[in-house]
Design a protein around this motif. Structure first.
Motif, short mmCIF file in Angstrom:
data_model
loop_
_atom_site.label_atom_id
_atom_site.label_comp_id
_atom_site.label_asym_id
_atom_site.label_seq_id
_atom_site.Cartn_x
_atom_site.Cartn_y
_atom_site.Cartn_z
N ASP A 90 0.86 -1.18 0.00
CA ASP A 90 0.00 0.00 0.00
C ASP A 90 0.89 1.23 0.00
O ASP A 90 0.99 1.94 0.97
CB ASP A 90 -0.91 -0.01 1.24
CG ASP A 90 -1.84 1.19 1.24
OD1 ASP A 90 -1.98 1.84 0.19
OD2 ASP A 90 -2.43 1.49 2.30
N ASP A 91 1.60 1.45 -1.12
CA ASP A 91 2.36 2.70 -1.16
C ASP A 91 2.12 3.43 -2.47
O ASP A 91 1.90 2.83 -3.52
CB ASP A 91 3.85 2.47 -0.89
CG ASP A 91 4.56 1.84 -2.03
OD1 ASP A 91 5.31 2.52 -2.72
OD2 ASP A 91 4.32 0.63 -2.24
N ALA A 92 2.13 4.75 -2.33
CA ALA A 92 1.73 5.62 -3.43
C ALA A 92 2.63 5.44 -4.65
O ALA A 92 2.15 5.41 -5.79
CB ALA A 92 1.76 7.06 -2.96
N ALA A 110 -6.29 -5.25 1.08
CA ALA A 110 -7.28 -4.85 2.08
C ALA A 110 -8.57 -4.36 1.42
O ALA A 110 -9.64 -4.42 2.01
CB ALA A 110 -6.70 -3.75 2.97
N PRO A 132 -9.94 3.49 -3.38
CA PRO A 132 -9.39 4.52 -2.48
C PRO A 132 -7.86 4.59 -2.42
O PRO A 132 -7.30 5.68 -2.46
CB PRO A 132 -9.97 4.15 -1.12
CG PRO A 132 -11.23 3.43 -1.44
CD PRO A 132 -10.98 2.69 -2.72
N ALA A 133 -7.17 3.45 -2.34
CA ALA A 133 -5.71 3.49 -2.21
C ALA A 133 -5.09 4.20 -3.41
O ALA A 133 -4.17 5.01 -3.28
CB ALA A 133 -5.15 2.08 -2.09
N LEU A 134 -5.61 3.91 -4.60
CA LEU A 134 -5.11 4.55 -5.82
C LEU A 134 -5.49 6.04 -5.83
O LEU A 134 -4.69 6.89 -6.21
CB LEU A 134 -5.68 3.83 -7.04
CG LEU A 134 -5.27 4.39 -8.40
CD1 LEU A 134 -3.76 4.40 -8.53
CD2 LEU A 134 -5.89 3.56 -9.52
N ALA A 137 -3.09 7.93 -3.77
CA ALA A 137 -1.80 8.09 -4.44
C ALA A 137 -1.88 9.20 -5.48
O ALA A 137 -0.97 10.03 -5.60
CB ALA A 137 -1.40 6.78 -5.10
N ALA A 140 -2.33 12.76 -3.77
CA ALA A 140 -1.15 13.29 -3.09
C ALA A 140 0.08 13.25 -4.00
O ALA A 140 1.20 13.42 -3.54
CB ALA A 140 -0.87 12.50 -1.82
N ILE A 158 -8.82 12.92 -2.41
CA ILE A 158 -8.29 12.74 -1.05
C ILE A 158 -9.40 12.30 -0.10
O ILE A 158 -9.21 11.40 0.73
CB ILE A 158 -7.62 14.06 -0.56
CG1 ILE A 158 -6.35 14.33 -1.36
CG2 ILE A 158 -7.30 13.99 0.92
CD1 ILE A 158 -5.28 13.27 -1.21
N GLU A 159 -10.57 12.94 -0.20
CA GLU A 159 -11.67 12.56 0.69
C GLU A 159 -12.12 11.13 0.42
O GLU A 159 -12.44 10.38 1.34
CB GLU A 159 -12.86 13.53 0.53
CG GLU A 159 -12.52 15.01 0.74
CD GLU A 159 -12.15 15.36 2.18
OE1 GLU A 159 -11.85 14.46 2.97
OE2 GLU A 159 -12.14 16.57 2.50
N PHE A 161 -10.22 8.72 -0.70
CA PHE A 161 -9.18 7.88 -0.10
C PHE A 161 -9.39 7.80 1.41
O PHE A 161 -9.28 6.73 2.01
CB PHE A 161 -7.80 8.51 -0.42
CG PHE A 161 -6.69 8.04 0.48
CD1 PHE A 161 -6.22 6.73 0.41
CD2 PHE A 161 -6.10 8.91 1.38
CE1 PHE A 161 -5.19 6.30 1.23
CE2 PHE A 161 -5.07 8.48 2.20
CZ PHE A 161 -4.63 7.18 2.13
N THR A 162 -9.74 8.93 2.02
CA THR A 162 -9.83 9.00 3.48
C THR A 162 -11.01 8.22 4.04
O THR A 162 -10.85 7.46 4.99
CB THR A 162 -9.95 10.48 3.90
OG1 THR A 162 -8.81 11.18 3.41
CG2 THR A 162 -9.99 10.62 5.40
N GLU A 164 -13.46 6.29 2.15
CA GLU A 164 -13.87 5.10 1.39
C GLU A 164 -15.38 5.04 1.16
O GLU A 164 -15.94 3.96 1.00
CB GLU A 164 -13.42 3.82 2.10
CG GLU A 164 -11.92 3.70 2.21
CD GLU A 164 -11.47 2.36 2.77
OE1 GLU A 164 -12.06 1.93 3.76
OE2 GLU A 164 -10.55 1.77 2.20
#
Lengths: 219, 394
Positions: A90-92, A110, A132-134, A137, A140, A158-159, A161-162, A164
């Motif tokens: 889970d990294d951008a 997840a 959301p994870a994408l 990324a 940000a 962003i919202e 992602f935050t 879901e």
């Protein structure tokens, strides 16, 4: 590719429990998605019957390698396959690299239960899908090569992602859920339109223009 | 917004000033030994210069006229002139190079060699007379070359010098009582000056060393004092942070005013426990304090059986403790209140940081906003979304 017909997929993952889980989600989906083949290496996606599948679900870390399998992803994308990267990571940076290569979507494990089936369906129809994870990324993203986003588009990403929940995003920003979706999809198309050229990206953009999601002059 | 948080928000400046103190302390102390060492070094340099001048004066004012006046008397004038040349060269070398370094021992050999040449050139009967010029002069070369080696070295030099001269007397058969007494008188006269200079140099060296050691010890003591003061202040601040909320609750529990069976009290206790964990985490030296302190809050919730997911995006500027507390406080309350699941996200950019929690928790109590951190709550069906956002104030 298939739209009304049965959607088919191939699952490339070296963990049997993941493969079994994905197969179960696909079978239980309505309408169901047919998993043509599974395997621990990309060979499953290149050989019959996996080669005929509409969508490839690809684990980015096969075997014991520490490096993400960007090479496998690039070869599949260049062959015109719709690939959904499905990973523990889970990294951008990894997410953005996969999108740049031409992966259709980037999903963390997840997020699988909520988003994988919908993502496979969207991929088969060349429709954008941004879990959301994408979204986090992309929202940000500070690279100089990023496409130009409207401030509102960034906020929505962003919202999303935050929390879901598109419903909560809409509630918080005072938008309709439909508008939230449009913002997210438009950003995804902007990303498909920059960087490395890939047939899957072109198909995504073409379908978006066709559907009136974006106008040619927006890109 | 400032009220009540003033002490904390002023902290970074104060901390910076204190850090400045801590640095300036040892530095200031270090400047003093430098000065003391400098004073001693100045005297040593002066002493050395005086020795160089005396040596040159001896060479040109005493030795050269003697050689010229006795030119006819010497067994070989050439030997005397060569000896004089060698000593002059050594004197020039010492005048140019304060520290002879690795040339020290070759130069000492040269000096004794020159002395032997000069002695050899003098007729035996004149060895204890004005014609033998090297005896008076040689000691100064010992002082020049061994000034920094202490009085013992100079004494040894003079002893060797005396032995060579007496040896030569014996060799040439002139070691009678008169000659030995003459040599002794000359020796006492000249060596006295030379030893006095060497003794002064030794004293100066010792003073400089003691001064430097004293200053180092003082610097260490000051640093230790500053560190102790800082630790003490940190302890007091932590105790103050705890006493605002945790101590009243403990007092209420102890006196029976608060009932542990009550859901509200249990939640308050859980929040205080999480705050304490965060407080302990604040003292740790880590690369990313915000995530570290947030992890302490998450850990508290997980111990309560909540499944927590954390996702982080974007770069973050470094944040002050007060801002970090204001960012994690709403998250902490939501996490501790969560029934089963919570998602924590941290999103950063160059000038803003957001800490957000979505959890199946009851509607949160509004918290006071502080230090540029804005908190928003959103309730949707069974989930609450608490977001604390900090923006850089330009």
């Amino acid at each position: 590719m298939a739209s009304a017909e049965l959607i088919t997929a191939v699952v490339v993952d070296d963990h049997p429990a993941i493969v079994a889980g994905v197969q179960a989600w696909c079978t239980l989906a309505d309408p169901p998605i047919e998993v043509l083949a599974t395997g621990p290496t990309p060979a499953a996606a290149w050989t019959d019957p996996g080669a005929r599948a509409d969508v490839v679900v690809l684990d980015l870390h096969l075997g014991q390698t520490a490096q993400p399998g960007y090479g496998d992803l690039t070869r599949l994308v260049d062959a015109g396959r719709q690939v959904i990267v499905y990973t523990m990571r889970d990294d951008a940076e990894t997410a953005l690299s996969c999108v740049d290569i031409g992966a259709f979507a980037y999903l963390t494990k997840a997020e699988g239960q909520t988003h994988l089936v919908a993502a496979i369906r969207a991929a088969a129809n060349n429709l954008p899908y941004t879990p959301p994870a994408l979204a986090g990324a992309i929202g940000a993203d500070t690279r100089s090569s990023r496409p130009r986003l409207a401030p509102r588009e960034e906020d929505v990403l962003i919202e999303w992602f935050t929390c879901e929940s598109k419903e909560m995003v809409a509630q918080k920003l005072g938008l309709s859920a439909r508008t939230v979706n449009t913002y997210i999809d438009r950003v995804r198309i902007k990303y498909a339109n920059v960087g490395r050229a890939a047939p899957t990206k072109a198909a995504l953009v073409a379908r978006a223009i066709q559907d009136g999601l974006v106008a040619l002059e927006d890109l | 917004m400032r009220r009540g948080d003033g002490a904390e928000s002023a902290r970074p400046d104060r901390a910076a000033a204190r850090a400045g103190d801590a640095v300036a302390g040892p530095d200031g102390a270090a400047a003093r030994p430098g000065r003391r060492r400098g004073t001693a070094a100045v005297y040593l340099r002066g002493l050395r210069l005086a020795t160089v001048l005396i040596t040159f004066a001896g060479l040109f004012g005493l030795a050269l006229p003697v050689i010229v006046a006795h030119a006819e008397v010497y067994r070989s004038l050439t030997l005397e002139l060569v000896a004089f040349g060698i000593l002059l060269a050594v004197a020039v070398f010492c005048a140019v190079r304060a520290d002879p370094g690795r040339w020290r021992w070759p130069l000492l050999v040269l000096v004794f060699g020159a002395a032997l040449l000069a002695l050899t050139g003098v007729p035996p009967e004149l060895i204890v007379s004005r014609a033998e010029w090297s005896f008076m002069l040689l000691g100064w070369f010992g002082v020049l070359l061994l000034l920094d080696k202490g009085i013992g070295a100079v004494l040894a030099f003079l002893l060797v010098h005396a032995v060579i001269n007496v040896g030569q007397l014996v060799l040439v058969g002139q070691a009678d009582r008169a000659a030995l007494v003459g040599l002794l008188i000359a020796g006492v006269t000249v060596f006295g000056y030379q030893l006095a200079v060497a003794f002064a140099a030794g004293m100066l060296h010792r003073i400089a060393r003691v001064a430097a050691e004293t200053a180092r010890a003082e610097a260490r003591r000051r640093t230790a004092a500053v560190i102790t003061r800082e630790l003490q202040r940190d302890h007091e601040e932590r105790y103050a942070a705890l006493s605002r909320t945790a101590l009243p609750l403990l007092v209420d529990l102890a006196t029976g005013r608060a009932d542990p069976g009550e859901e509200r009290v249990r939640r308050l206790a859980a929040v205080e426990a999480a705050r304490m964990r965060r407080l302990f985490a604040e003292g740790d030296d880590v690369d990313d304090p915000l995530l570290h302190e947030l992890a302490a809050c998450i850990d508290s919730a997980q111990r309560g059986g909540v499944s927590v997911q954390l996702a982080v995006r974007g770069p973050r500027p470094p944040l002050d403790l007060a801002v970090r507390r204001a960012l994690t406080e709403p998250a902490l309350a939501a996490l501790v209140a969560a029934a089963s699941t919570a998602r924590v996200t941290v999103v950063g950019s160059a000038n803003a940081v957001t800490v957000s929690v979505v959890a199946d928790a009851p509607e949160p109590v509004p918290v006071a906003q502080a230090d540029g951190v804005v908190v928003t709550n959103l309730v949707n069906a069974d989930r609450v979304w608490v977001e604390a956002k900090w923006r850089a104030q330009n």
